[in-house]
Design a protein around this motif. Structure first.
Motif, PDB file in Angstrom:
ATOM      1  N   SER A  88       6.903  -5.327  -0.693  1.00  0.00           N
ATOM      2  CA  SER A  88       6.260  -6.268  -1.432  1.00  0.00           C
ATOM      3  C   SER A  88       5.799  -5.108  -2.381  1.00  0.00           C
ATOM      4  CB  SER A  88       4.972  -7.085  -1.077  1.00  0.00           C
ATOM      5  OG  SER A  88       4.564  -5.516  -0.037  1.00  0.00           O
ATOM      6  N   ASP A  89       5.607  -3.971  -1.613  1.00  0.00           N
ATOM      7  CA  ASP A  89       4.846  -2.563  -2.776  1.00  0.00           C
ATOM      8  C   ASP A  89       5.800  -2.948  -3.520  1.00  0.00           C
ATOM      9  OD1 ASP A  89       2.067  -2.436  -1.374  1.00  0.00           O
ATOM     10  OD2 ASP A  89       2.596  -1.067  -0.374  1.00  0.00           O
TER      11      ASP A  89
ATOM     12  N   LEU B 222       8.499  -4.403  -4.806  1.00  0.00           N
ATOM     13  CA  LEU B 222       8.486  -5.759  -5.408  1.00  0.00           C
ATOM     14  C   LEU B 222       7.590  -5.654  -6.596  1.00  0.00           C
ATOM     15  CD1 LEU B 222       9.356  -8.235  -2.859  1.00  0.00           C
ATOM     16  CD2 LEU B 222      10.471  -7.037  -4.642  1.00  0.00           C
ATOM     17  N   SER B 223       6.389  -5.664  -6.066  1.00  0.00           N
ATOM     18  CA  SER B 223       5.054  -5.488  -7.430  1.00  0.00           C
ATOM     19  C   SER B 223       5.797  -4.436  -8.248  1.00  0.00           C
ATOM     20  CB  SER B 223       3.510  -4.969  -6.236  1.00  0.00           C
ATOM     21  OG  SER B 223       3.055  -6.287  -5.756  1.00  0.00           O
TER      22      SER B 223
ATOM     23  N   TYR C 210       8.231  -5.610 -10.646  1.00  0.00           N
ATOM     24  CA  TYR C 210       7.933  -6.947 -11.505  1.00  0.00           C
ATOM     25  C   TYR C 210       8.615  -6.352 -13.162  1.00  0.00           C
ATOM     26  CZ  TYR C 210       5.499 -10.685 -13.091  1.00  0.00           C
ATOM     27  OH  TYR C 210       6.156 -12.028 -13.583  1.00  0.00           O
TER      28      TYR C 210
ATOM     29  N   LYS D 152      11.545  -8.751 -13.600  1.00  0.00           N
ATOM     30  CA  LYS D 152      11.726  -9.734 -14.659  1.00  0.00           C
ATOM     31  C   LYS D 152      12.458  -9.727 -16.124  1.00  0.00           C
ATOM     32  CE  LYS D 152       7.436 -12.314 -16.817  1.00  0.00           C
ATOM     33  NZ  LYS D 152       6.147 -12.486 -17.048  1.00  0.00           N
TER      34      LYS D 152
ATOM     35  N   ALA E 218      13.571 -12.503  -5.996  1.00  0.00           N
ATOM     36  CA  ALA E 218      12.533 -11.456  -6.079  1.00  0.00           C
ATOM     37  C   ALA E 218      11.347 -11.314  -6.112  1.00  0.00           C
ATOM     38  CB  ALA E 218      13.361 -10.041  -6.509  1.00  0.00           C
ATOM     39  N   LEU E 219      11.544 -12.707  -7.665  1.00  0.00           N
ATOM     40  CA  LEU E 219      10.188 -12.452  -8.142  1.00  0.00           C
ATOM     41  C   LEU E 219       9.276 -13.653  -7.502  1.00  0.00           C
ATOM     42  CD1 LEU E 219      11.405 -13.554 -12.297  1.00  0.00           C
ATOM     43  CD2 LEU E 219      10.302 -11.363 -11.159  1.00  0.00           C
TER      44      LEU E 219
ATOM     45  N   THR F  59       7.917 -11.402  -5.255  1.00  0.00           N
ATOM     46  CA  THR F  59       7.126 -10.837  -5.328  1.00  0.00           C
ATOM     47  C   THR F  59       5.067 -10.893  -5.114  1.00  0.00           C
ATOM     48  OG1 THR F  59       7.966  -9.510  -6.173  1.00  0.00           O
ATOM     49  CG2 THR F  59       6.465  -8.902  -7.565  1.00  0.00           C
TER      50      THR F  59
ATOM     51  N   ILE G 157       2.848 -14.151  -7.459  1.00  0.00           N
ATOM     52  CA  ILE G 157       3.142 -14.028  -8.286  1.00  0.00           C
ATOM     53  C   ILE G 157       3.024 -16.262  -8.206  1.00  0.00           C
ATOM     54  CG2 ILE G 157       5.863 -14.374  -9.627  1.00  0.00           C
ATOM     55  CD1 ILE G 157       4.198 -11.903 -10.144  1.00  0.00           C
TER      56      ILE G 157
END
Length: 149
Positions: A2-3, A5-6, A9, A13, A76-77, A80, A83
């Protein structure tokens, strides 16, 4: 995960938006090709063959990779952190519209195969009407994400 992905981001996007634009372009253009294919060709003539080449290249080289990329980066979004709030209505309305868009993509693929087999039974007018489907779904998706209704 998750880190990662953040941190990624903005890139995720951006790629998602570009893929959506490419996919939508194909979803708008392929039914339009079908309109002219249905109205201006006879099965087996040179124009029929030309339309078939255009349609298969659009579907396989542009639309399919764009749809897959849209889905992968969209998921993936969703994964995250922070989101998507699944207690709201907008992610569900967007998800339903994206599933509708995916169904429409596959419906177009079946129609293309009907042209290849010389079995198309839809008129140019019917394809014109179906050409409005991605527009309606796009409206739902954009309002869902931007207005968050």
């Amino acid at each position: 995960m998750s880190d990662m992905l953040s941190l990624a981001y903005p890139w995720i996007k951006a790629i998602h938006i570009m893929a959506v634009i490419s996919w939508m372009a194909g979803l708008f253009y392929l039914p339009r090709l079908f309109v002219y294919h249905a109205e201006r060709t006879k099965t087996g003539d040179a124009t029929d063959a030309t339309f078939q080449i255009m349609e298969v290249k659009l579907l396989r080289a542009i639309m399919l990779p764009s749809m897959i990329t849209t889905w992968l980066f969209g998921l993936a979004l969703v994964l995250t952190p922070g989101i998507v709030d699944w207690t709201q209505v907008w992610p569900w309305s967007k998800a339903a519209a994206v599933l509708g868009m995916t169904w429409f993509h596959h419906w177009l693929g079946v129609r293309r195969k009907n042209f290849v087999r010389g079995e198309n039974v839809l008129s140019g007018r019917q394809f014109r009407l179906m050409n409005e489907v991605p527009t309606l779904l796009m409206v739902v998706i954009v309002f869902s994400v931007v207005v968050k209704f």
